[in-house]
Design an enzyme around this catalytic site. Structure first.
Site, PDB file in Angstrom:
ATOM      1  N   ALA A 106       0.819  -1.213   0.000  1.00 21.73           N
ATOM      2  CA  ALA A 106       0.000   0.000   0.000  1.00 21.73           C
ATOM      3  C   ALA A 106       0.853   1.264   0.000  1.00 21.73           C
ATOM      4  O   ALA A 106       0.362   2.349  -0.249  1.00 21.73           O
ATOM      5  CB  ALA A 106      -0.916   0.005   1.231  1.00 21.73           C
ATOM      6  N   LYS A 107       2.147   1.103   0.288  1.00 16.88           N
ATOM      7  CA  LYS A 107       3.109   2.221   0.297  1.00 16.88           C
ATOM      8  C   LYS A 107       2.585   3.426   1.067  1.00 16.88           C
ATOM      9  O   LYS A 107       2.585   4.548   0.587  1.00 16.88           O
ATOM     10  CB  LYS A 107       3.522   2.577  -1.131  1.00 16.88           C
ATOM     11  CG  LYS A 107       4.131   1.379  -1.850  1.00 16.88           C
ATOM     12  CD  LYS A 107       4.664   1.694  -3.232  1.00 16.88           C
ATOM     13  CE  LYS A 107       5.291   0.461  -3.867  1.00 16.88           C
ATOM     14  NZ  LYS A 107       4.312  -0.583  -4.237  1.00 16.88           N
ATOM     15  N   ARG A 108       2.135   3.152   2.288  1.00 24.48           N
ATOM     16  CA  ARG A 108       1.574   4.200   3.123  1.00 24.48           C
ATOM     17  C   ARG A 108       2.676   5.008   3.813  1.00 24.48           C
ATOM     18  O   ARG A 108       3.816   4.562   3.902  1.00 24.48           O
ATOM     19  CB  ARG A 108       0.664   3.587   4.193  1.00 24.48           C
ATOM     20  CG  ARG A 108      -0.536   2.842   3.626  1.00 24.48           C
ATOM     21  CD  ARG A 108      -1.560   3.811   3.107  1.00 24.48           C
ATOM     22  NE  ARG A 108      -2.790   3.131   2.715  1.00 24.48           N
ATOM     23  CZ  ARG A 108      -3.336   3.189   1.508  1.00 24.48           C
ATOM     24  NH1 ARG A 108      -2.734   3.856   0.542  1.00 24.48           N
ATOM     25  NH2 ARG A 108      -4.483   2.585   1.257  1.00 24.48           N
TER      26      ARG A 108
END
Length: 261
Positions: A83-85
């Protein structure tokens, strides 16, 4: 990775436009596809990595398919939600809640750009792993990640920072297979962190160097992802069997180059 003797992670990046046409008659084509892929590969993988974007793209239906996919994956196989949060304060807290409590993922990919306080809500979940972007496999990585700061490239600074954030032993790194020499340097900086490595399949990363430089001294702790090459090995009725054969080939190729510790 020990159960299946595997470094292979299958990226469940499911696109309705690419799955076999006959599945579109199913009530939930995304899950029907994922279920078949999981059934045919679960003894060959060390993890599954669904990328959230591929589910968000189909709205509520897509997110429902993701949720039941996560529930369907056997409990002893880790799920890394890609999700590359990385956002501040309460926002990160809510992202972490979604990923770890709603979807019950075991790991997540995180962006370090906003600094430590943007990642701490994720790292507070002691039994979950945060894989922090260190050097990504895309061409644009050079825009920031390869820049030198006080004599060293930014990706090295990120690797060192992540080590200092790893107080609970639940940090990992993301390093693209397209940068084998840098992967070697990063592994030297962080000998004991798990490294998630995208970019071997469609992006043509060098498999031998990826395994050699990405694994730790025992030939472990590298999670090497392949998505498209495995998922879309065939668009016919035999698609799950074709995916299995691709996955098996890759697992065996990785194992060929592993250090036996």
């Amino acid at each position: 990775s020990s159960k299946n003797n595997s470094l292979l992670c299958v990226g469940l990046d499911t696109e309705l436009e690419k799955i076999p046409k006959f599945l579109l008659q199913e009530k939930d084509p995304i899950f029907a596809f994922n279920q078949a892929i999981i059934d045919s590969t679960l003894d060959l993988v060390c993890a599954y990595k669904p990328n959230l974007a591929f589910y968000e793209a189909y709205g509520i239906k897509g997110l429902e398919a993701l949720k039941i996919t996560c529930e369907y994956i056997p409990k002893d196989i880790p799920i890394i939600l890609d999700a590359k949060r990385g956002d501040i304060g309460n926002t990160s807290k809510m992202y972490a809640k979604a990923i770890f409590e709603e979807f019950k993922a075991d790991g997540v990919t995180l962006s370090p750009y906003l600094g430590e306080d943007s990642l701490s809500p994720f790292l507070e979940y002691e039994d979950k792993c945060g894989f922090i972007l260190c050097l990504t496999s895309n061409a644009g990585a050079k825009d920031f990640q390869l820049l030198n700061f006080e004599g060293k490239p930014l990706y090295k600074i990120v690797a060192e920072k992540v080590l200092s954030w790893n107080k609970k032993g639940n940090c990992g790194l993301v390093v693209g297979a397209t940068y084998p020499e840098q992967l070697k340097e990063i592994r030297e900086i962080a000998p004991d962190l798990p490294i998630l490595i995208p970019g071997v399949g469609a992006q043509k990363g060098d498999v031998e160097l990826t395994v050699k430089y990405g694994t730790d001294k025992n030939g472990e702790l590298a999670i090497i992802n392949s998505s498209r090459g495995i998922l879309y090995a065939s668009s016919e009725k035999d698609f799950a069997q074709a995916s299995r054969e691709e996955a098996k080939k890759l697992r065996e190729l990785f194992n060929l180059y592993r250090k036996k510790g």
